[in-house]
Design a protein around this motif. Structure first.
Motif, PDB file in Angstrom:
ATOM      1  N   LEU A 294      22.432  24.141  12.243  1.00 29.56           N
ATOM      2  CA  LEU A 294      22.195  25.479  11.702  1.00 29.56           C
ATOM      3  C   LEU A 294      23.056  25.749  10.470  1.00 29.56           C
ATOM      4  N   ILE A 295      22.433  26.345   9.453  1.00 24.51           N
ATOM      5  CA  ILE A 295      23.136  26.835   8.267  1.00 24.51           C
ATOM      6  C   ILE A 295      22.770  28.309   8.163  1.00 24.51           C
ATOM      7  N   PRO A 296      23.494  29.186   8.885  1.00 25.42           N
ATOM      8  CA  PRO A 296      23.062  30.584   9.040  1.00 25.42           C
ATOM      9  C   PRO A 296      23.237  31.433   7.784  1.00 25.42           C
ATOM     10  N   PHE A 297      22.286  32.371   7.618  1.00 27.83           N
ATOM     11  CA  PHE A 297      22.338  33.398   6.579  1.00 27.83           C
ATOM     12  C   PHE A 297      22.283  34.753   7.292  1.00 27.83           C
ATOM     13  N   GLY A 298      23.331  35.075   8.021  1.00 35.62           N
ATOM     14  CA  GLY A 298      23.345  36.292   8.809  1.00 35.62           C
ATOM     15  C   GLY A 298      22.738  36.053  10.179  1.00 35.62           C
TER      16      GLY A 298
ATOM     17  N   LEU B 135       5.378  28.223  13.283  1.00 33.67           N
ATOM     18  CA  LEU B 135       4.631  28.378  12.036  1.00 33.67           C
ATOM     19  C   LEU B 135       5.363  27.703  10.885  1.00 33.67           C
ATOM     20  N   ALA B 136       4.605  27.329   9.849  1.00 32.20           N
ATOM     21  CA  ALA B 136       5.185  26.779   8.621  1.00 32.20           C
ATOM     22  C   ALA B 136       4.458  27.408   7.442  1.00 32.20           C
ATOM     23  N   LEU B 137       5.148  28.318   6.729  1.00 36.70           N
ATOM     24  CA  LEU B 137       4.550  29.094   5.647  1.00 36.70           C
ATOM     25  C   LEU B 137       5.269  28.847   4.329  1.00 36.70           C
ATOM     26  N   ARG B 138       4.637  29.323   3.239  1.00 36.43           N
ATOM     27  CA  ARG B 138       5.279  29.244   1.927  1.00 36.43           C
ATOM     28  C   ARG B 138       6.195  30.440   1.694  1.00 36.43           C
ATOM     29  N   GLU B 139       7.176  30.247   0.810  1.00 33.88           N
ATOM     30  CA  GLU B 139       8.047  31.351   0.403  1.00 33.88           C
ATOM     31  C   GLU B 139       7.344  32.200  -0.653  1.00 33.88           C
ATOM     32  N   PRO B 140       7.486  33.528  -0.586  1.00 31.65           N
ATOM     33  CA  PRO B 140       6.927  34.385  -1.633  1.00 31.65           C
ATOM     34  C   PRO B 140       7.654  34.200  -2.961  1.00 31.65           C
ATOM     35  N   SER B 141       6.912  34.384  -4.047  1.00 33.66           N
ATOM     36  CA  SER B 141       7.481  34.375  -5.395  1.00 33.66           C
ATOM     37  C   SER B 141       7.715  35.812  -5.846  1.00 33.66           C
TER      38      SER B 141
ATOM     39  N   PHE C 142      15.632  35.969  -0.511  1.00 32.10           N
ATOM     40  CA  PHE C 142      15.651  35.093   0.656  1.00 32.10           C
ATOM     41  C   PHE C 142      16.945  34.275   0.688  1.00 32.10           C
ATOM     42  N   THR C 143      16.865  32.948   0.720  1.00 29.45           N
ATOM     43  CA  THR C 143      18.072  32.111   0.773  1.00 29.45           C
ATOM     44  C   THR C 143      18.398  31.470  -0.571  1.00 29.45           C
ATOM     45  N   GLY C 144      17.725  31.921  -1.635  1.00 27.80           N
ATOM     46  CA  GLY C 144      18.044  31.429  -2.975  1.00 27.80           C
ATOM     47  C   GLY C 144      17.342  30.148  -3.376  1.00 27.80           C
TER      48      GLY C 144
END
Length: 555
Positions: free
Chosen positions: A30-34, A91-97, A126-128
Protein backbone atom coordinates in the motif's frame (compact mmCIF):
# COMPACT_ATOMS: atom_id res chain seq x y z
CA UNK A 1 -34.35 14.51 -6.80
CA UNK A 2 -30.89 14.44 -5.23
CA UNK A 3 -27.85 15.60 -7.19
CA UNK A 4 -24.83 13.34 -7.69
CA UNK A 5 -22.92 15.37 -5.10
CA UNK A 6 -25.73 15.03 -2.54
CA UNK A 7 -25.91 11.26 -3.13
CA UNK A 8 -22.15 10.93 -2.70
CA UNK A 9 -22.27 12.91 0.56
CA UNK A 10 -24.87 10.52 1.99
CA UNK A 11 -22.44 7.63 1.60
CA UNK A 12 -20.09 6.61 4.38
CA UNK A 13 -17.12 5.12 2.51
CA UNK A 14 -15.07 2.39 4.11
CA UNK A 15 -11.49 3.01 5.10
CA UNK A 16 -9.36 2.10 2.10
CA UNK A 17 -7.61 -0.61 4.11
CA UNK A 18 -10.96 -2.47 4.30
CA UNK A 19 -11.10 -2.38 0.51
CA UNK A 20 -7.58 -3.77 0.22
CA UNK A 21 -8.56 -6.56 2.62
CA UNK A 22 -11.47 -7.49 0.33
CA UNK A 23 -8.86 -8.01 -2.38
CA UNK A 24 -6.40 -9.78 -0.03
CA UNK A 25 -3.68 -7.22 -0.77
CA UNK A 26 -0.93 -7.24 1.84
CA UNK A 27 -0.35 -3.88 3.59
CA UNK A 28 3.31 -3.89 2.48
CA UNK A 29 2.08 -3.02 -1.05
CA UNK A 30 0.00 0.00 0.00
CA UNK A 31 1.05 3.57 -0.84
CA UNK A 32 -1.76 5.47 0.93
CA UNK A 33 -3.12 8.90 -0.01
CA UNK A 34 -5.23 9.47 3.08
CA UNK A 35 -8.02 7.20 4.28
CA UNK A 36 -9.92 6.85 0.99
CA UNK A 37 -7.24 6.41 -1.73
CA UNK A 38 -4.18 4.21 -1.99
CA UNK A 39 -1.78 3.24 -4.71
CA UNK A 40 -0.93 -0.45 -4.93
CA UNK A 41 2.70 -1.24 -5.65
CA UNK A 42 2.95 -3.31 -8.84
CA UNK A 43 4.99 -5.89 -6.91
CA UNK A 44 1.62 -7.08 -5.56
CA UNK A 45 1.25 -8.86 -8.91
CA UNK A 46 4.17 -11.11 -7.96
CA UNK A 47 2.17 -12.65 -5.12
CA UNK A 48 0.34 -15.86 -5.96
CA UNK A 49 -3.19 -15.14 -7.11
CA UNK A 50 -6.27 -16.86 -5.70
CA UNK A 51 -8.12 -16.05 -8.93
CA UNK A 52 -6.17 -17.79 -11.69
CA UNK A 53 -9.39 -18.13 -13.72
CA UNK A 54 -10.55 -14.55 -13.24
CA UNK A 55 -12.98 -13.42 -15.94
CA UNK A 56 -12.62 -10.01 -17.60
CA UNK A 57 -15.72 -8.09 -18.72
CA UNK A 58 -15.43 -5.27 -21.28
CA UNK A 59 -18.05 -2.50 -21.28
CA UNK A 60 -18.44 -0.51 -24.50
CA UNK A 61 -21.28 1.43 -26.14
CA UNK A 62 -23.05 2.56 -29.26
CA UNK A 63 -21.89 5.78 -30.96
CA UNK A 64 -21.87 8.63 -28.39
CA UNK A 65 -24.46 11.41 -28.58
CA UNK A 66 -24.93 14.66 -26.63
CA UNK A 67 -27.74 12.83 -24.78
CA UNK A 68 -25.16 10.59 -23.08
CA UNK A 69 -24.98 6.80 -22.90
CA UNK A 70 -23.62 6.33 -19.37
CA UNK A 71 -20.93 3.75 -20.08
CA UNK A 72 -18.91 4.52 -16.92
CA UNK A 73 -22.05 4.59 -14.80
CA UNK A 74 -23.11 1.23 -16.26
CA UNK A 75 -19.67 -0.24 -15.53
CA UNK A 76 -19.89 0.88 -11.92
CA UNK A 77 -23.47 -0.34 -11.54
CA UNK A 78 -22.52 -3.72 -13.00
CA UNK A 79 -19.63 -4.06 -10.56
CA UNK A 80 -21.94 -3.22 -7.66
CA UNK A 81 -24.43 -5.81 -8.89
CA UNK A 82 -21.74 -8.51 -8.75
CA UNK A 83 -20.99 -7.37 -5.18
CA UNK A 84 -24.67 -7.67 -4.26
CA UNK A 85 -24.71 -11.17 -5.71
CA UNK A 86 -21.86 -12.08 -3.37
CA UNK A 87 -19.23 -12.42 -6.08
CA UNK A 88 -15.61 -11.34 -5.82
CA UNK A 89 -15.32 -8.38 -8.21
CA UNK A 90 -13.03 -5.44 -8.95
CA UNK A 91 -13.38 -2.59 -11.46
CA UNK A 92 -10.64 -1.08 -13.64
CA UNK A 93 -11.41 2.41 -15.00
CA UNK A 94 -9.59 5.33 -16.60
CA UNK A 95 -8.60 8.47 -14.72
CA UNK A 96 -10.52 11.65 -15.61
CA UNK A 97 -8.69 14.45 -17.42
CA UNK A 98 -8.97 18.03 -16.19
CA UNK A 99 -9.68 19.12 -19.79
CA UNK A 100 -13.15 17.55 -20.10
CA UNK A 101 -13.76 18.10 -16.37
CA UNK A 102 -13.44 21.84 -16.84
CA UNK A 103 -14.82 21.74 -20.38
CA UNK A 104 -17.92 20.16 -21.88
CA UNK A 105 -18.17 16.70 -20.35
CA UNK A 106 -17.68 17.46 -16.68
CA UNK A 107 -16.51 14.76 -14.28
CA UNK A 108 -16.02 11.09 -15.06
CA UNK A 109 -16.82 9.28 -11.82
CA UNK A 110 -20.26 7.95 -12.73
CA UNK A 111 -23.54 9.32 -11.50
CA UNK A 112 -26.60 8.74 -9.34
CA UNK A 113 -26.18 5.64 -7.16
CA UNK A 114 -23.37 4.30 -9.34
CA UNK A 115 -20.37 6.47 -8.54
CA UNK A 116 -16.78 6.05 -7.44
CA UNK A 117 -15.44 7.95 -4.44
CA UNK A 118 -14.00 10.44 -3.57
CA UNK A 119 -15.57 12.33 -6.49
CA UNK A 120 -13.76 15.69 -6.23
CA UNK A 121 -10.28 14.23 -5.67
CA UNK A 122 -10.58 11.71 -8.51
CA UNK A 123 -11.88 14.36 -10.94
CA UNK A 124 -9.36 17.05 -10.03
CA UNK A 125 -5.76 16.12 -9.11
CA UNK A 126 -6.24 12.61 -7.70
CA UNK A 127 -2.77 11.15 -6.97
CA UNK A 128 -0.88 13.35 -9.43
CA UNK A 129 -0.48 10.79 -12.23
CA UNK A 130 -1.48 13.25 -14.96
CA UNK A 131 0.94 15.84 -13.59
CA UNK A 132 3.77 13.30 -13.61
CA UNK A 133 2.99 12.35 -17.21
CA UNK A 134 2.81 16.02 -18.22
CA UNK A 135 6.15 16.74 -16.53
CA UNK A 136 7.87 13.76 -18.15
CA UNK A 137 6.52 14.69 -21.57
CA UNK A 138 7.66 18.30 -21.24
CA UNK A 139 11.04 17.25 -19.84
CA UNK A 140 11.62 15.59 -23.21
CA UNK A 141 10.56 18.80 -25.00
CA UNK A 142 12.90 20.90 -22.87
CA UNK A 143 15.80 18.48 -23.45
CA UNK A 144 15.26 18.53 -27.22
CA UNK A 145 15.36 22.33 -27.45
CA UNK A 146 18.24 22.47 -25.01
CA UNK A 147 20.27 20.07 -27.15
CA UNK A 148 19.61 22.15 -30.26
CA UNK A 149 20.51 25.37 -28.41
CA UNK A 150 23.83 24.07 -27.04
CA UNK A 151 25.54 23.15 -30.29
CA UNK A 152 23.07 20.53 -31.55
CA UNK A 153 25.44 17.57 -31.11
CA UNK A 154 22.62 15.22 -32.14
CA UNK A 155 22.25 17.07 -35.47
CA UNK A 156 18.49 17.42 -34.88
CA UNK A 157 16.63 19.19 -37.69
CA UNK A 158 14.33 21.71 -35.90
CA UNK A 159 11.93 21.46 -38.84
CA UNK A 160 11.52 17.73 -38.22
CA UNK A 161 10.97 17.62 -34.46
CA UNK A 162 7.82 15.54 -34.04
CA UNK A 163 7.61 15.67 -30.23
CA UNK A 164 5.03 18.14 -28.90
CA UNK A 165 4.44 19.66 -25.50
CA UNK A 166 1.30 18.78 -23.52
CA UNK A 167 -0.92 20.16 -20.79
CA UNK A 168 -3.96 18.66 -19.08
CA UNK A 169 -6.41 21.34 -20.13
CA UNK A 170 -8.46 22.15 -23.23
CA UNK A 171 -6.80 25.15 -24.91
CA UNK A 172 -7.26 25.56 -28.66
CA UNK A 173 -4.91 28.56 -28.80
CA UNK A 174 -1.94 26.29 -28.08
CA UNK A 175 -2.48 23.87 -30.95
CA UNK A 176 0.08 25.71 -33.06
CA UNK A 177 2.66 28.08 -31.60
CA UNK A 178 6.10 29.55 -32.35
CA UNK A 179 8.87 28.74 -29.87
CA UNK A 180 12.16 30.45 -29.09
CA UNK A 181 11.23 34.07 -29.83
CA UNK A 182 12.95 36.97 -28.06
CA UNK A 183 16.57 36.84 -29.28
CA UNK A 184 19.40 34.34 -29.58
CA UNK A 185 19.53 33.64 -25.82
CA UNK A 186 15.90 32.43 -25.78
CA UNK A 187 16.36 29.36 -27.95
CA UNK A 188 16.08 28.50 -31.64
CA UNK A 189 12.84 29.80 -33.20
CA UNK A 190 10.66 27.02 -34.63
CA UNK A 191 7.05 26.01 -34.94
CA UNK A 192 5.57 23.75 -32.27
CA UNK A 193 2.39 23.15 -30.34
CA UNK A 194 0.58 21.47 -27.47
CA UNK A 195 -1.56 18.34 -27.27
CA UNK A 196 -3.69 17.45 -24.27
CA UNK A 197 -1.96 15.16 -21.76
CA UNK A 198 -4.41 12.34 -22.48
CA UNK A 199 -3.01 12.25 -26.05
CA UNK A 200 0.63 12.19 -24.94
CA UNK A 201 2.67 9.17 -25.96
CA UNK A 202 3.88 9.05 -22.35
CA UNK A 203 0.26 8.41 -21.32
CA UNK A 204 0.03 5.55 -23.81
CA UNK A 205 3.38 4.17 -22.67
CA UNK A 206 2.28 4.21 -19.02
CA UNK A 207 -0.96 2.42 -19.89
CA UNK A 208 0.68 -0.26 -22.02
CA UNK A 209 3.77 -0.97 -19.95
CA UNK A 210 4.13 -4.16 -17.89
CA UNK A 211 6.85 -3.21 -15.38
CA UNK A 212 9.66 -0.70 -14.76
CA UNK A 213 12.03 -2.45 -17.16
CA UNK A 214 9.41 -2.34 -19.90
CA UNK A 215 8.79 1.34 -19.10
CA UNK A 216 12.51 2.09 -19.52
CA UNK A 217 12.61 0.24 -22.86
CA UNK A 218 9.56 2.07 -24.19
CA UNK A 219 10.88 5.49 -23.14
CA UNK A 220 14.24 4.83 -24.79
CA UNK A 221 12.54 3.77 -28.02
CA UNK A 222 10.35 6.87 -28.31
CA UNK A 223 10.86 8.83 -31.54
CA UNK A 224 11.35 12.58 -31.05
CA UNK A 225 12.38 13.73 -34.53
CA UNK A 226 14.85 13.41 -37.38
CA UNK A 227 18.37 14.65 -38.08
CA UNK A 228 19.43 16.82 -41.01
CA UNK A 229 20.33 13.56 -42.78
CA UNK A 230 16.79 12.23 -42.15
CA UNK A 231 17.89 9.68 -39.59
CA UNK A 232 15.55 9.07 -36.64
CA UNK A 233 16.42 10.45 -33.20
CA UNK A 234 15.05 8.68 -30.12
CA UNK A 235 14.71 9.68 -26.45
CA UNK A 236 17.69 7.50 -25.51
CA UNK A 237 19.97 9.93 -27.39
CA UNK A 238 19.02 12.72 -24.94
CA UNK A 239 20.41 10.83 -21.93
CA UNK A 240 17.42 11.70 -19.72
CA UNK A 241 15.70 8.32 -19.40
CA UNK A 242 16.72 8.04 -15.74
CA UNK A 243 15.08 11.38 -14.98
CA UNK A 244 11.91 10.33 -16.82
CA UNK A 245 11.74 7.11 -14.82
CA UNK A 246 12.13 9.11 -11.62
CA UNK A 247 9.26 11.40 -12.61
CA UNK A 248 7.03 8.43 -13.46
CA UNK A 249 8.01 6.16 -10.57
CA UNK A 250 4.91 6.67 -8.45
CA UNK A 251 2.57 7.17 -11.42
CA UNK A 252 3.20 3.60 -12.58
CA UNK A 253 1.47 2.12 -9.52
CA UNK A 254 -2.34 1.79 -9.98
CA UNK A 255 -4.74 3.77 -7.76
CA UNK A 256 -7.38 1.98 -5.69
CA UNK A 257 -10.66 3.55 -4.55
CA UNK A 258 -14.24 2.28 -4.08
CA UNK A 259 -17.77 2.73 -5.36
CA UNK A 260 -20.69 4.04 -3.30
CA UNK A 261 -21.43 0.43 -2.33
CA UNK A 262 -17.83 -0.44 -1.48
CA UNK A 263 -16.87 -2.29 -4.67
CA UNK A 264 -13.05 -2.09 -5.15
CA UNK A 265 -12.07 0.05 -8.13
CA UNK A 266 -8.69 0.61 -9.75
CA UNK A 267 -8.50 3.94 -11.60
CA UNK A 268 -5.29 4.34 -13.57
CA UNK A 269 -4.31 6.04 -16.83
CA UNK A 270 -6.60 8.10 -19.00
CA UNK A 271 -5.94 8.14 -22.77
CA UNK A 272 -8.89 9.40 -24.83
CA UNK A 273 -10.26 6.91 -27.36
CA UNK A 274 -10.82 9.44 -30.17
CA UNK A 275 -7.17 10.61 -30.19
CA UNK A 276 -5.41 7.77 -28.35
CA UNK A 277 -6.13 4.12 -27.46
CA UNK A 278 -8.82 4.80 -24.87
CA UNK A 279 -8.14 2.14 -22.22
CA UNK A 280 -6.98 2.18 -18.61
CA UNK A 281 -3.55 0.71 -17.84
CA UNK A 282 -2.64 -2.92 -18.41
CA UNK A 283 -1.27 -2.92 -14.85
CA UNK A 284 -4.63 -1.85 -13.36
CA UNK A 285 -6.55 -4.42 -15.41
CA UNK A 286 -4.10 -7.17 -14.44
CA UNK A 287 -4.29 -6.03 -10.80
CA UNK A 288 -8.11 -6.29 -10.84
CA UNK A 289 -7.96 -9.78 -12.38
CA UNK A 290 -5.21 -10.85 -9.99
CA UNK A 291 -7.28 -10.00 -6.93
CA UNK A 292 -10.88 -10.82 -7.90
CA UNK A 293 -12.97 -13.48 -9.58
CA UNK A 294 -14.56 -10.92 -11.91
CA UNK A 295 -12.86 -7.82 -13.35
CA UNK A 296 -14.97 -5.19 -15.12
CA UNK A 297 -13.34 -2.59 -17.35
CA UNK A 298 -14.43 -0.13 -20.03
CA UNK A 299 -13.06 1.34 -23.25
CA UNK A 300 -13.68 4.94 -24.28
CA UNK A 301 -16.40 6.27 -26.61
CA UNK A 302 -18.19 3.80 -28.93
CA UNK A 303 -17.15 0.24 -29.79
CA UNK A 304 -15.61 1.48 -33.06
CA UNK A 305 -13.04 3.54 -31.12
CA UNK A 306 -12.06 2.37 -27.64
CA UNK A 307 -13.13 -1.27 -27.90
CA UNK A 308 -11.45 -1.79 -31.29
CA UNK A 309 -8.18 -0.59 -29.75
CA UNK A 310 -8.84 -2.61 -26.61
CA UNK A 311 -8.80 -5.77 -28.73
CA UNK A 312 -6.26 -4.91 -31.42
CA UNK A 313 -3.75 -3.09 -29.18
CA UNK A 314 -4.28 -3.78 -25.47
CA UNK A 315 -5.35 -7.44 -25.66
CA UNK A 316 -2.64 -8.17 -28.20
CA UNK A 317 0.08 -6.70 -25.97
CA UNK A 318 -1.22 -7.95 -22.61
CA UNK A 319 -2.59 -11.32 -23.80
CA UNK A 320 -6.05 -10.57 -22.44
CA UNK A 321 -9.32 -12.07 -23.65
CA UNK A 322 -12.59 -10.72 -22.23
CA UNK A 323 -15.15 -13.34 -21.28
CA UNK A 324 -18.02 -11.02 -22.19
CA UNK A 325 -18.70 -7.70 -23.90
CA UNK A 326 -21.43 -5.35 -22.69
CA UNK A 327 -22.79 -2.92 -25.28
CA UNK A 328 -24.47 0.05 -23.59
CA UNK A 329 -27.17 2.05 -25.33
CA UNK A 330 -30.09 4.29 -24.35
CA UNK A 331 -33.51 5.15 -25.72
CA UNK A 332 -32.37 8.77 -25.98
CA UNK A 333 -29.24 7.91 -27.98
CA UNK A 334 -31.15 5.73 -30.43
CA UNK A 335 -33.70 8.51 -30.95
CA UNK A 336 -30.89 10.90 -31.86
CA UNK A 337 -29.36 8.33 -34.23
CA UNK A 338 -32.82 8.06 -35.77
CA UNK A 339 -32.83 11.82 -36.44
CA UNK A 340 -34.67 13.24 -33.43
CA UNK A 341 -33.74 16.71 -32.19
CA UNK A 342 -32.07 16.74 -28.76
CA UNK A 343 -34.66 19.20 -27.46
CA UNK A 344 -37.47 16.65 -27.85
CA UNK A 345 -35.84 13.52 -26.44
CA UNK A 346 -38.25 13.29 -23.50
CA UNK A 347 -41.15 12.90 -25.96
CA UNK A 348 -42.17 9.29 -26.62
CA UNK A 349 -41.54 8.49 -30.28
CA UNK A 350 -41.38 4.88 -31.43
CA UNK A 351 -40.51 5.78 -35.02
CA UNK A 352 -37.27 7.54 -34.13
CA UNK A 353 -36.28 4.66 -31.84
CA UNK A 354 -36.78 2.18 -34.68
CA UNK A 355 -34.79 4.32 -37.10
CA UNK A 356 -31.92 4.58 -34.64
CA UNK A 357 -31.61 0.83 -34.20
CA UNK A 358 -29.34 0.57 -37.24
CA UNK A 359 -26.54 2.18 -35.21
CA UNK A 360 -26.97 -0.47 -32.52
CA UNK A 361 -27.04 -3.16 -35.22
CA UNK A 362 -23.67 -2.05 -36.60
CA UNK A 363 -22.06 -2.19 -33.17
CA UNK A 364 -23.50 -5.65 -32.53
CA UNK A 365 -21.99 -6.77 -35.84
CA UNK A 366 -18.67 -5.16 -34.88
CA UNK A 367 -18.53 -7.10 -31.59
CA UNK A 368 -19.18 -10.27 -33.56
CA UNK A 369 -16.23 -9.47 -35.86
CA UNK A 370 -14.03 -10.22 -32.83
CA UNK A 371 -15.83 -13.57 -32.28
CA UNK A 372 -17.78 -12.26 -29.28
CA UNK A 373 -21.53 -12.07 -28.66
CA UNK A 374 -22.47 -8.86 -26.83
CA UNK A 375 -24.90 -8.36 -24.00
CA UNK A 376 -26.92 -5.24 -24.85
CA UNK A 377 -27.47 -3.12 -21.75
CA UNK A 378 -30.28 -0.57 -21.95
CA UNK A 379 -29.29 2.19 -19.53
CA UNK A 380 -32.70 3.38 -18.37
CA UNK A 381 -33.47 7.10 -17.97
CA UNK A 382 -36.43 8.46 -16.01
CA UNK A 383 -38.44 9.60 -19.09
CA UNK A 384 -38.01 6.35 -21.08
CA UNK A 385 -41.32 4.67 -21.86
CA UNK A 386 -41.96 0.94 -21.55
CA UNK A 387 -43.13 0.93 -25.19
CA UNK A 388 -39.81 2.33 -26.43
CA UNK A 389 -37.79 -0.13 -24.38
CA UNK A 390 -39.97 -3.01 -25.59
CA UNK A 391 -39.12 -2.18 -29.22
CA UNK A 392 -35.39 -2.30 -28.48
CA UNK A 393 -35.67 -5.50 -26.45
CA UNK A 394 -37.69 -7.29 -29.14
CA UNK A 395 -35.27 -6.16 -31.87
CA UNK A 396 -32.18 -7.31 -29.96
CA UNK A 397 -33.57 -10.65 -28.81
CA UNK A 398 -34.77 -11.42 -32.36
CA UNK A 399 -31.08 -11.48 -33.29
CA UNK A 400 -30.37 -14.04 -30.58
CA UNK A 401 -28.53 -11.41 -28.50
CA UNK A 402 -28.87 -11.20 -24.72
CA UNK A 403 -30.65 -8.02 -23.52
CA UNK A 404 -30.92 -6.46 -20.06
CA UNK A 405 -32.54 -3.29 -18.83
CA UNK A 406 -30.36 -1.61 -16.23
CA UNK A 407 -31.54 0.95 -13.69
CA UNK A 408 -28.23 1.39 -11.86
CA UNK A 409 -28.38 5.21 -11.87
CA UNK A 410 -31.51 5.24 -9.70
CA UNK A 411 -30.99 1.99 -7.79
CA UNK A 412 -27.25 1.28 -7.73
CA UNK A 413 -26.15 -2.35 -7.85
CA UNK A 414 -29.68 -3.62 -7.28
CA UNK A 415 -30.72 -2.02 -10.57
CA UNK A 416 -28.07 -4.01 -12.48
CA UNK A 417 -28.74 -7.50 -11.13
CA UNK A 418 -30.40 -8.60 -14.39
CA UNK A 419 -27.43 -7.30 -16.37
CA UNK A 420 -24.94 -9.13 -14.14
CA UNK A 421 -26.85 -12.39 -14.57
CA UNK A 422 -26.91 -11.99 -18.37
CA UNK A 423 -23.17 -11.25 -18.34
CA UNK A 424 -22.57 -14.49 -16.45
CA UNK A 425 -24.55 -16.38 -19.08
CA UNK A 426 -22.50 -14.79 -21.87
CA UNK A 427 -19.21 -15.47 -20.07
CA UNK A 428 -20.10 -19.17 -19.74
CA UNK A 429 -20.35 -19.44 -23.55
CA UNK A 430 -17.39 -17.21 -24.41
CA UNK A 431 -15.07 -18.11 -27.30
CA UNK A 432 -11.50 -16.83 -27.82
CA UNK A 433 -11.48 -13.47 -29.56
CA UNK A 434 -10.07 -12.97 -33.04
CA UNK A 435 -7.94 -10.03 -34.16
CA UNK A 436 -9.06 -7.77 -36.98
CA UNK A 437 -5.65 -7.67 -38.67
CA UNK A 438 -2.23 -9.26 -38.41
CA UNK A 439 0.90 -7.28 -37.59
CA UNK A 440 2.44 -8.51 -40.84
CA UNK A 441 -0.27 -6.74 -42.88
CA UNK A 442 0.75 -3.51 -44.60
CA UNK A 443 -0.19 -0.28 -42.84
CA UNK A 444 -2.66 0.56 -45.58
CA UNK A 445 -4.30 -2.87 -45.27
CA UNK A 446 -4.59 -2.48 -41.48
CA UNK A 447 -6.30 0.88 -41.90
CA UNK A 448 -8.57 -0.48 -44.63
CA UNK A 449 -9.65 -3.49 -42.59
CA UNK A 450 -10.64 -1.36 -39.58
CA UNK A 451 -12.32 1.38 -41.61
CA UNK A 452 -14.24 -0.95 -43.91
CA UNK A 453 -15.18 -3.72 -41.48
CA UNK A 454 -15.73 -1.69 -38.32
CA UNK A 455 -16.81 1.74 -39.58
CA UNK A 456 -18.52 0.59 -42.79
CA UNK A 457 -16.38 2.79 -45.07
CA UNK A 458 -16.44 2.24 -48.83
CA UNK A 459 -12.80 3.17 -49.36
CA UNK A 460 -9.75 4.91 -47.85
CA UNK A 461 -7.82 7.93 -49.13
CA UNK A 462 -4.38 9.13 -47.97
CA UNK A 463 -3.42 12.77 -48.29
CA UNK A 464 0.04 13.57 -49.67
CA UNK A 465 1.17 14.29 -46.10
CA UNK A 466 -0.04 10.85 -45.00
CA UNK A 467 1.80 9.24 -47.91
CA UNK A 468 5.02 10.99 -46.82
CA UNK A 469 4.42 9.79 -43.27
CA UNK A 470 3.97 6.25 -44.55
CA UNK A 471 7.38 6.46 -46.28
CA UNK A 472 8.89 7.46 -42.91
CA UNK A 473 7.24 4.43 -41.27
CA UNK A 474 8.67 2.17 -43.95
CA UNK A 475 12.12 3.76 -43.63
CA UNK A 476 12.01 3.11 -39.87
CA UNK A 477 10.89 -0.48 -40.52
CA UNK A 478 7.92 -0.03 -38.20
CA UNK A 479 5.16 -1.29 -40.51
CA UNK A 480 4.68 -4.22 -38.14
CA UNK A 481 3.16 -2.00 -35.40
CA UNK A 482 -0.60 -2.01 -34.70
CA UNK A 483 -2.57 1.10 -35.61
CA UNK A 484 -4.42 3.56 -33.39
CA UNK A 485 -6.97 5.51 -35.43
CA UNK A 486 -7.87 9.02 -34.27
CA UNK A 487 -11.41 9.72 -35.44
CA UNK A 488 -14.53 11.72 -34.65
CA UNK A 489 -16.32 9.92 -31.77
CA UNK A 490 -19.82 11.14 -32.73
CA UNK A 491 -19.99 9.16 -35.98
CA UNK A 492 -19.00 5.78 -37.34
CA UNK A 493 -17.38 7.78 -40.15
CA UNK A 494 -14.66 10.44 -39.97
CA UNK A 495 -17.35 13.11 -40.46
CA UNK A 496 -18.87 14.04 -37.05
CA UNK A 497 -22.12 15.11 -38.74
CA UNK A 498 -22.95 11.68 -40.19
CA UNK A 499 -25.12 9.93 -37.59
CA UNK A 500 -26.93 6.61 -37.45
CA UNK A 501 -25.22 4.09 -39.72
CA UNK A 502 -23.47 5.97 -42.54
CA UNK A 503 -22.85 4.12 -45.80
CA UNK A 504 -20.81 4.70 -48.97
CA UNK A 505 -18.41 7.14 -47.29
CA UNK A 506 -14.67 7.58 -47.67
CA UNK A 507 -12.25 7.87 -44.75
CA UNK A 508 -9.49 10.41 -45.33
CA UNK A 509 -6.19 9.72 -43.58
CA UNK A 510 -4.52 13.07 -42.92
CA UNK A 511 -1.34 12.00 -41.11
CA UNK A 512 0.37 8.93 -39.67
CA UNK A 513 2.40 9.54 -36.51
CA UNK A 514 4.97 7.12 -35.12
CA UNK A 515 4.53 6.27 -31.43
CA UNK A 516 7.42 3.82 -31.31
CA UNK A 517 7.64 3.90 -27.51
CA UNK A 518 3.97 3.11 -27.03
CA UNK A 519 4.26 0.58 -29.84
CA UNK A 520 1.65 1.75 -32.34
CA UNK A 521 1.08 4.10 -35.28
CA UNK A 522 -1.40 6.95 -34.75
CA UNK A 523 -3.57 7.34 -37.85
CA UNK A 524 -5.17 10.80 -37.92
CA UNK A 525 -8.39 10.99 -39.94
CA UNK A 526 -10.65 13.89 -40.90
CA UNK A 527 -10.16 17.05 -38.86
CA UNK A 528 -9.59 15.38 -35.49
CA UNK A 529 -7.62 17.56 -33.04
CA UNK A 530 -5.26 16.23 -30.36
CA UNK A 531 -5.84 19.40 -28.31
CA UNK A 532 -9.57 20.07 -27.64
CA UNK A 533 -11.03 23.51 -27.05
CA UNK A 534 -13.40 24.71 -24.33
CA UNK A 535 -17.11 25.19 -25.13
CA UNK A 536 -18.80 28.59 -24.92
CA UNK A 537 -19.95 27.84 -21.36
CA UNK A 538 -17.38 25.43 -19.87
CA UNK A 539 -18.19 23.24 -16.88
CA UNK A 540 -15.55 25.19 -14.94
CA UNK A 541 -18.00 28.04 -14.31
CA UNK A 542 -20.10 25.71 -12.10
CA UNK A 543 -17.24 24.63 -9.85
CA UNK A 544 -17.05 26.46 -6.49
CA UNK A 545 -14.88 26.25 -3.39
CA UNK A 546 -16.97 26.94 -0.27
CA UNK A 547 -15.67 28.57 2.91
CA UNK A 548 -15.63 25.22 4.71
CA UNK A 549 -13.25 23.82 2.08
CA UNK A 550 -15.91 21.81 0.27
CA UNK A 551 -15.79 21.73 -3.55
CA UNK A 552 -19.09 21.72 -5.42
CA UNK A 553 -19.99 21.42 -9.11
CA UNK A 554 -17.61 18.56 -9.90
CA UNK A 555 -19.54 15.48 -11.03
Amino acid sequence: MLTDNEIAKQCQPKDITEITQLLNIDKQFLIPFGSDITKINIDALKQESKHKNSKLILVSATTPTPAGEGKTTTTIGLGQAFTQLGDSVCLALREPSLGPCMGMKGGATGGGYSQVLPVERINLHFTGDFHAITSANNMISAAIDNSVFHGNSLNIDPRQIVWRRVMDMNDRSLRKIVLGLGGKMQGIPREGGFDITAASEIMAILCLTKNFKDLERRLNNTLIGYSYSDEPVFVRALGITGALLALLRDALHPNLVQTLEGTPTFIHGGPFANIAHGCNSILATKMAMHHAEWAVTEAGFGFDLGAEKFFNIKCRIAELDPAAVVLVTTVRALKMHGGMDKRHLTTVNLEFVEQGLENLDKHIESVQLFNKEPVVALNRFANDSDEEIAIIKKHVEAKGILFAESNHFAEGGKGSIELAEKVKLAAAKSKPFTLMYELEDSVFDKISKVCQALYGAKDIALTKEAEKDLHHVQHLQLEHLPICIAKAPSSLSDDPLLHGRPRDFQVTVRNIQVNSGAGFLVVLTGNIMRMPGLPKEPAAIKIKLLENGEITGVS
